[in-house]
Enzyme design. Sequence first.
Site, PDB file in Angstrom:
ATOM      1  N   ASN A 130      -4.764   7.211  -5.454  1.00 40.13           N
ATOM      2  CA  ASN A 130      -4.646   7.137  -6.695  1.00 40.13           C
ATOM      3  C   ASN A 130      -4.846   5.916  -7.858  1.00 40.13           C
ATOM      4  OD1 ASN A 130      -4.269   4.239  -5.325  1.00 40.13           O
ATOM      5  ND2 ASN A 130      -2.545   3.689  -6.760  1.00 40.13           N
TER       6      ASN A 130
ATOM      7  N   ASP B 296      -3.394  -4.053   1.488  1.00 40.30           N
ATOM      8  CA  ASP B 296      -2.779  -3.401   0.387  1.00 40.30           C
ATOM      9  C   ASP B 296      -3.894  -3.609  -0.762  1.00 40.30           C
ATOM     10  OD1 ASP B 296      -1.407  -1.579  -1.233  1.00 40.30           O
ATOM     11  OD2 ASP B 296       0.090  -2.425  -1.112  1.00 40.30           O
TER      12      ASP B 296
HETATM   13 ZN   LIG Z   1       1.536   1.425  -0.885  1.00 42.37          ZN
END
Ligand SMILES: [Zn+2]
Length: 430
Positions: free
Chosen positions: A94, A305
């Site tokens: 992303n 993350d």
């Molecule tokens: Zn995620």
Amino acid sequence: MRLLIKNGRVIDPSSGTDDTLDLLIEKGKIVEIKAKIETKGVKVIDASNLVVAPGFIDMHVHLREPGQEDKETIFTGALAAAKGGFTSIACMSNTDPVNDNRGLTEYILSEAKKKAVVNIFPIASITKGQRGEELTDMADLVDAGAVAFSDDGCSVENSQIMRRALEYSKLIDTLIIEHCEDKNLSREGVMHEGYYSYLYGLKGIPASSEETMVSRDTILAERAGATIHIAHLSVKGAVDIVKKAKKNKIKVTAEVTPHHLFLADSYLKSYDTSLKVNPPLRSKEDVQALIQAVKEGVVDIFATDHAPHTPDEKDVEFDKAPFGINGLETAISLFLDKLVNKNIISLKKFIKMISTTPALILGLENKGKICVGADADLTILNLHKEIVVDINTFKSKGRNNPFHGWKLRGTPAMTIVGGKIVYPFSSSKN
Ligand SMILES: [Zn+2]
């Protein structure tokens, strides 16, 4: 350069090794392992009282380049990884634009080659522009160097598209990673839906938003005969679904982050936006279920993350702040202090979950193990050293980390990538 690492406690889960050994490294590979290696003309590292592990791999990192270089770059993200003890990181798709084509995957790899001190493995998007409408050219992206596919940040909402993605991934032997969230259920939510969301007056994200998607995706993976990796598991219900799927021999793997293991929704009392993350910090019962899942092997790996944001972006009202926790530089000390030191899992199991298994899941053949012929990617740990987390010392551009001020025992002491010491940083470079 030849490197000799002496007297370290070498732990390699893939072979079961846990012994005091010397390692000789030449041309980026491990060339000899035995109790005493005597050789001349080498740089010697004394690893007495330290643990030598196969290089740690974080398969869930947001590097933000291209497009959001004010948050992070490939250069700064890699420095943060090296300092955090990681030798390899996989970066999510992303970016802006989204990594959905060969050109972008190649760009990330070439920038990484020029600027990154650790190995960077791009994860491309499942759908073009992460819009959930049309599959990317997955074979072409694998050929360009993508190691897996994910629309992380959102789920692939259309079940038919997800089904096709899984079928195709099986055909070309690649991996789909899913961020499991039904946006119709989570909607405007900013924290876990429950007692504390009512108490604090914040909109909730229900557990069902994750559970429904984990359930759907394991069913689709089973029908397709494909493998699915569930990103950042956060609720008990989803743990139960993964556990059942594994029992039924569905090819599912799952990861958990440090923040979902060591924080809970009650912490949001402070309205500290560095605690705002997606999936959100869940209830105490969910945290207990996640820890149990780590112990039982329902969760396969740890991942951060790592999601850096600029201080300005996070310095707003809780509702308006972006989701994300900056995790690369605190993860290892958290796992060592909170799981290994407390005997919740063994050191060997921790190394397995942060190195051996991620390498297997991503298909990185010469990584995640210490043996003759393997890449000389190593993480050396000091289990005794105490640190106090200080976000101001981060190499990452982001400061959005809620563990600031925490005292933790155990820390990465040295990171070696391809036979080169990348941390501690040499003073000439930094
Ligand atoms: Zn995620």
